[in-house]
Design an enzyme around this catalytic site. Structure first.
Site, PDB file in Angstrom:
ATOM      1  N   GLU A 145      53.572  31.582  51.100  1.00 43.21           N
ATOM      2  CA  GLU A 145      54.780  32.389  50.942  1.00 43.21           C
ATOM      3  C   GLU A 145      54.613  33.750  51.612  1.00 43.21           C
ATOM      4  O   GLU A 145      53.505  34.282  51.684  1.00 43.21           O
ATOM      5  CB  GLU A 145      55.078  32.577  49.451  1.00 43.21           C
ATOM      6  CG  GLU A 145      55.417  31.257  48.779  1.00 43.21           C
ATOM      7  CD  GLU A 145      55.620  31.375  47.273  1.00 43.21           C
ATOM      8  OE1 GLU A 145      56.288  30.495  46.720  1.00 43.21           O
ATOM      9  OE2 GLU A 145      55.114  32.327  46.651  1.00 43.21           O
ATOM     10  N   CYS A 183      55.324  41.225  53.953  1.00 44.33           N
ATOM     11  CA  CYS A 183      54.115  41.001  53.162  1.00 44.33           C
ATOM     12  C   CYS A 183      53.581  39.620  53.547  1.00 44.33           C
ATOM     13  O   CYS A 183      54.261  38.620  53.339  1.00 44.33           O
ATOM     14  CB  CYS A 183      54.521  41.069  51.688  1.00 44.33           C
ATOM     15  SG  CYS A 183      53.178  40.742  50.557  1.00 44.33           S
ATOM     16  N   CYS A 232      43.454  31.801  46.204  1.00 44.48           N
ATOM     17  CA  CYS A 232      42.536  32.941  46.264  1.00 44.48           C
ATOM     18  C   CYS A 232      41.360  32.641  45.357  1.00 44.48           C
ATOM     19  O   CYS A 232      41.532  32.064  44.288  1.00 44.48           O
ATOM     20  CB  CYS A 232      43.265  34.205  45.796  1.00 44.48           C
ATOM     21  SG  CYS A 232      42.241  35.693  45.884  1.00 44.48           S
ATOM     22  N   CYS A 264      41.643  36.983  39.664  1.00 49.07           N
ATOM     23  CA  CYS A 264      42.159  38.070  38.813  1.00 49.07           C
ATOM     24  C   CYS A 264      43.071  37.460  37.740  1.00 49.07           C
ATOM     25  O   CYS A 264      43.923  36.626  38.048  1.00 49.07           O
ATOM     26  CB  CYS A 264      42.913  39.091  39.644  1.00 49.07           C
ATOM     27  SG  CYS A 264      41.913  39.749  40.981  1.00 49.07           S
ATOM     28  N   CYS A 289      47.127  37.461  37.960  1.00 51.15           N
ATOM     29  CA  CYS A 289      47.785  37.148  39.230  1.00 51.15           C
ATOM     30  C   CYS A 289      48.079  35.657  39.379  1.00 51.15           C
ATOM     31  O   CYS A 289      47.217  34.815  39.106  1.00 51.15           O
ATOM     32  CB  CYS A 289      46.863  37.620  40.369  1.00 51.15           C
ATOM     33  SG  CYS A 289      47.423  37.136  42.004  1.00 51.15           S
ATOM     34  N   CYS A 334      54.864  41.617  43.623  1.00 55.84           N
ATOM     35  CA  CYS A 334      53.395  41.567  43.724  1.00 55.84           C
ATOM     36  C   CYS A 334      52.803  40.618  42.710  1.00 55.84           C
ATOM     37  O   CYS A 334      53.151  40.654  41.538  1.00 55.84           O
ATOM     38  CB  CYS A 334      52.811  42.941  43.417  1.00 55.84           C
ATOM     39  SG  CYS A 334      53.273  44.157  44.587  1.00 55.84           S
TER      40      CYS A 334
HETATM   41  N1  SAH Z   1      44.272  40.076  47.221  1.00 57.18           N
HETATM   42  C1  SAH Z   1      44.664  41.351  47.617  1.00 57.18           C
HETATM   43  C2  SAH Z   1      46.058  41.400  48.188  1.00 57.18           C
HETATM   44  C3  SAH Z   1      47.077  40.537  47.507  1.00 57.18           C
HETATM   45  S1  SAH Z   1      47.487  40.872  45.822  1.00 57.18           S
HETATM   46  C4  SAH Z   1      44.539  42.333  46.490  1.00 57.18           C
HETATM   47  O1  SAH Z   1      44.316  41.922  45.367  1.00 57.18           O
HETATM   48  O2  SAH Z   1      44.637  43.524  46.770  1.00 57.18           O
HETATM   49  C5  SAH Z   1      48.733  42.100  46.023  1.00 57.18           C
HETATM   50  C6  SAH Z   1      48.850  43.121  44.883  1.00 57.18           C
HETATM   51  O3  SAH Z   1      49.544  42.568  43.766  1.00 57.18           O
HETATM   52  C7  SAH Z   1      47.533  43.638  44.356  1.00 57.18           C
HETATM   53  O4  SAH Z   1      47.592  45.039  44.372  1.00 57.18           O
HETATM   54  C8  SAH Z   1      47.496  43.136  42.929  1.00 57.18           C
HETATM   55  O5  SAH Z   1      46.798  44.005  42.105  1.00 57.18           O
HETATM   56  C9  SAH Z   1      48.961  43.046  42.586  1.00 57.18           C
HETATM   57  N2  SAH Z   1      49.260  42.090  41.535  1.00 57.18           N
HETATM   58  C10 SAH Z   1      48.652  40.921  41.288  1.00 57.18           C
HETATM   59  N3  SAH Z   1      49.214  40.315  40.231  1.00 57.18           N
HETATM   60  C11 SAH Z   1      50.194  41.137  39.802  1.00 57.18           C
HETATM   61  C12 SAH Z   1      51.164  41.045  38.763  1.00 57.18           C
HETATM   62  N4  SAH Z   1      51.212  39.992  37.968  1.00 57.18           N
HETATM   63  N5  SAH Z   1      52.030  42.065  38.618  1.00 57.18           N
HETATM   64  C13 SAH Z   1      52.024  43.125  39.455  1.00 57.18           C
HETATM   65  N6  SAH Z   1      51.157  43.249  40.470  1.00 57.18           N
HETATM   66  C14 SAH Z   1      50.247  42.267  40.633  1.00 57.18           C
HETATM   67 FE1  SF4 Z   2      43.490  37.262  44.718  1.00 60.17          FE
HETATM   68 FE2  SF4 Z   2      45.554  37.894  43.221  1.00 60.17          FE
HETATM   69 FE3  SF4 Z   2      43.230  39.053  42.762  1.00 60.17          FE
HETATM   70 FE4  SF4 Z   2      44.637  39.683  44.984  1.00 60.17          FE
HETATM   71  S1  SF4 Z   2      45.228  40.083  42.871  1.00 60.17           S
HETATM   72  S2  SF4 Z   2      42.447  39.215  44.826  1.00 60.17           S
HETATM   73  S3  SF4 Z   2      45.566  37.681  45.420  1.00 60.17           S
HETATM   74  S4  SF4 Z   2      43.649  36.864  42.538  1.00 60.17           S
END
Ligand code: SAH
Ligand code: SF4
Length: 361
Positions: free
Chosen positions: A98, A111, A118, A122, A125, A340
């Site tokens: 996406e 984006c 991934c 986290c 996410c 995000c």
């Molecule tokens: N993997 C990279 C880039 C993609 S994630 C990273 O983690 O930086 C993009 C952003 O979305 C990151 O800043 C992450 O902290 C944020 N993010 C992830 N899950 C989220 C959520 N459920 N709500 C809001 N932001 C979120």
């Molecule tokens: Fe991966 Fe999501 Fe963590 Fe970014 S925030 S590193 S996309 S698991």
């Protein structure tokens, strides 16, 4: 996609590299490379064959048509809300990624995804929930920009590597895609309009620093004020704790007045207390940082709670009191799961349009 064949992968080459390839193979060079680049990258038109430059070299044209590979993976679904457009691309192996187009005043931000899934895991996410499937090839990263331009007519100026995946986990391909996107004869996206976001792979940040691209923007998804909380929600912190991460941020080459963007996803009852604002300020004190505060966007079967707007504003005020440079990032596109951290939910591809609002194209 057969990557061992002898095709020329257009989306993986800068204009000069394409010219050398044409020279090596056919004794042609810059004239034709520039024409292809102009048609495909600059104009967003995959039918480069019609360019004037090829009209007197039909034999060459025929051969090149066979040899030149342009990513033609289809956009299979698209959805728009609050002007934000999310589109899904089906890759050659059936995986789906996406990308999100976010319009600004005169231009748009794209984006892009860098991986299918991934491996960083986290807890908050959606992409993290999918686990890791594979890295994207350079052409699959660059094709997202091509599609934003050619399919959606978007005037993209900014690229943020904040879609699915951890960009620094696919380092070489991300760097090469930036080189292709910055080529002035094509997409012409200079480093100052590119942001690479990482969950904190310190080794990757250091490798990126070695490129010495002081205009490139580094974003770090910090999301916690101390190691205890960070390790709980971001496993990468066990490998690279916050002190090491801070050192890497401080060593990152920056232009005058430059800053590292620090992403902080505010999660209710996890990292949103008054003392957390103080700890965050103390941690960031030696860093030239700008904090982007984002209210947590719920992911599927979420274990966390979303803070209210008032709660986000309150935390923002606390950071301001602590003299942190901070601004709130909007959660545009939240209900179409384009915000995000919401990319990658498998549910959207079942074609259940009524439930998801996701339109097949
Ligand atoms: N993997 C990279 C880039 C993609 S994630 C990273 O983690 O930086 C993009 C952003 O979305 C990151 O800043 C992450 O902290 C944020 N993010 C992830 N899950 C989220 C959520 N459920 N709500 C809001 N932001 C979120
Ligand atoms: Fe991966 Fe999501 Fe963590 Fe970014 S925030 S590193 S996309 S698991």
């Amino acid at each position: 996609m057969d990557r061992t064949n002898t095709c020329i992968p257009l989306f993986e080459l800068t204009c000069s590299e394409l010219a050398s390839e044409l020279k090596k193979r056919y004794g042609k060079g810059h004239f034709h490379a520039a024409a292809i680049y102009r048609e495909v990258f600059y104009k967003g038109n995959a039918n480069w064959e019609n360019a004037q430059e090829f009209q007197n070299s039909k034999k060459f044209l025929k051969q090149l048509r066979l040899d030149l590979r342009i990513d033609r993976t289809p956009v299979i679904a698209t959805q728009t809300e609050d002007d934000v457009t999310k589109f899904a691309t089906r890759l050659c192996d059936g995986n789906v990624i996406e990308s999100v187009i976010i319009p600004m005043f005169t231009h748009a931000t794209l984006c892009v995804s860098t991986q299918v899934g991934c491996r960083m895991g986290c807890k908050f996410c959606e992409t993290g929930r999918m686990g890791f499937v594979r890295d994207l090839f350079v052409e699959e990263i660059v094709a997202q920009l091509f599609k934003a331009k050619s399919v959606f007519g978007a005037n993209i100026r900014n690229i943020v590597f904040m879609g699915m995946g951890e960009p620094l986990d696919n380092f070489e391909n991300v760097v090469r895609s930036i080189r292709v996107m910055e080529d002035q004869r094509g997409f012409d996206i200079p480093h100052r309009y590119v942001s690479v976001s990482t969950s904190g792979r310190v080794d990757g940040i250091r490798k990126l620093a070695q490129l010495n691209w002081p205009r490139l923007n580094l974003a770090v998804s910090l999301n916690a004020p101390n190691d205890r909380i960070r390790s709980r929600i971001m496993p990468v912190n066990n490998l690279y704790p916050m002190a090491e991460l801070r050192k890497a941020m401080m060593d990152f080459p920056m232009k005058k007045n430059g800053a590292v963007y620090v992403e902080y996803v505010l999660i209710k009852n996890v990292n949103d207390a008054r003392r957390h604002a103080r700890q965050l300020a103390e941690y960031l004190a030696p860093v030239r940082a700008k904090v982007n505060l984002i209210g947590y966007n719920p992911r599927t079967s979420s274990p966390f709670e979303t803070p209210s707007e008032e709660e986000v504003d309150r935390f923002l005020d606390w950071l301001v009191e602590e003299r942190v440079f901070v601004r709130k990032r909007s959660s545009k596109g939240r209900s179409i799961r384009a915000a995000c951290g919401q990319l990658g939910g498998k549910h959207v591809y079942r074609g259940d349009e009524n439930r998801t609002g996701f339109k097949r194209v």
